[in-house]
Design an enzyme around this catalytic site. Structure first.
Site, PDB file in Angstrom:
ATOM      1  N   GLU A 147       0.794  -1.197  -0.029  1.00  0.00           N
ATOM      2  CA  GLU A 147       0.005  -0.025  -0.101  1.00  0.00           C
ATOM      3  C   GLU A 147       0.896   1.321   0.008  1.00  0.00           C
ATOM      4  OE1 GLU A 147      -3.721   2.026   2.581  1.00  0.00           O
ATOM      5  OE2 GLU A 147      -2.544   0.430   3.549  1.00  0.00           O
ATOM      6  N   GLU A 241     -12.470   2.471   4.619  1.00  0.00           N
ATOM      7  CA  GLU A 241     -11.590   2.756   5.667  1.00  0.00           C
ATOM      8  C   GLU A 241     -11.789   4.181   6.180  1.00  0.00           C
ATOM      9  OE1 GLU A 241      -6.784   1.641   6.331  1.00  0.00           O
ATOM     10  OE2 GLU A 241      -7.242   3.296   4.977  1.00  0.00           O
TER      11      GLU A 241
END
Length: 288
Positions: A147, A241
């Site tokens: 990520e 998220e």
């Protein structure tokens, strides 16, 4: 349809049996397909209990984490690297134990603000550590996602281009780009180019608003991002998220620089996010 997921920290700040049951139940009630469990402290997760609760609610699970400065595979210090690799091994054991097939996040460095650029010796250690992790993960059918996070949370991988360079050097087929639109909003030039650049290496997507609150109330151009995903034919998970001190522990909130409560009702936030993402993806697909 892309599987839609939600990060467990929308529901609970830890992963006790009660928190696990609460988070999984709410994830199903909000209409999601999978839950992303943070494995920041793998020892606090009971894989067998979690797997049973997931099965009871018909949910999939994936895991994510960021390493620590004293357990960091991008360090030039072999002892720090060893602690980082041990933590990754423990996190991988959690993934396999809960029946998951994905481990992503900042698995390549500490999730922290470094005071210096990445040391070339540290980068070599990072590549070697990720290669070992990827090979161990492949034995269990697990994909590893890198990520890209913003410059204030890592000095190693900030852009899709950074991630692809590392993936090339690691050289293992089960390593993918884990693209987070919140971080792309800081580091990429727009919301289309990183999707195009990642290409068939795009394996996981995080959706979050520029201020980590309700989707559509910040500065991110979601129509452009959803259109890019549709144009690319991306069929993988899309996971919401968001963090608030109302739920996340004080220690983790401090680490993530969550200084204010953008929301307090996790269910309202989650239901809104699922509808926002599903509608956005559907609209992008219709106009593709």
């Amino acid at each position: 349809m892309n599987p839609l997921g939600i990060h467990a920290l929308v529901w609970a700040g830890g992963w006790s049996h009660a928190e696990c049951e609460h988070a999984v139940r709410n994830t199903r009630e909000a209409g999601y397909d999978l839950i992303e469990i943070p494995a920041l402290d793998p020892a606090t997760i009971d894989p067998s209990h979690t797997k049973s609760v997931l099965a009871d609610h018909g949910l999939r699970a994936v895991c994510s984490l960021g390493l620590d400065l004293d357990a960091d595979i991008s360090s030039p210090d072999p002892e720090v690297v060893a602690r980082g690799e041990a933590k990754l091994a423990d996190a991988l054991a959690v993934v396999t134990g809960v029946g998951g097939d994905y481990l992503g996040g900042a698995v390549y460095s500490a999730l922290a603000k470094y005071g210096h650029p990445l040391d070339p010796r540290g980068r070599d250690n990072m590549i070697a550590g990720l290669r070992r992790l990827a090979r161990a993960a492949a034995d269990h059918g697990v994909t590893v996602g890198l990520e890209p996070v913003n410059r204030y949370e890592s000095n190693a991988i900030n852009t899709v281009a950074d991630a692809l360079a590392v993936i090339t050097d690691v050289g293992e087929p089960n390593v993918v780009v884990h693209l987070d639109v919140y971080h792309a909003n800081i580091e990429e030039r727009d919301f289309t180019a990183p999707v195009v650049e990642a290409g068939d290496r795009l394996g996981y997507v995080h959706i979050g608003e520029s201020h980590r609150g309700y989707l559509g109330t910040g500065t991110i151009d979601f129509p452009a991002f959803f259109a890019a995903l549709a144009a690319a034919g991306y069929a993988g998970p899309v996971t919401f998220e968001s963090f608030s001190r109302a739920v996340v522990s004080a220690d983790l909130s401090d680490r993530l620089a969550v200084w204010r409560n953008m929301w307090s009702d996790g269910m309202d936030l989650a239901v809104h996010a699922r509808r926002f993402i599903a509608d956005g993806l559907a609209a992008a697909e219709r106009t593709r």
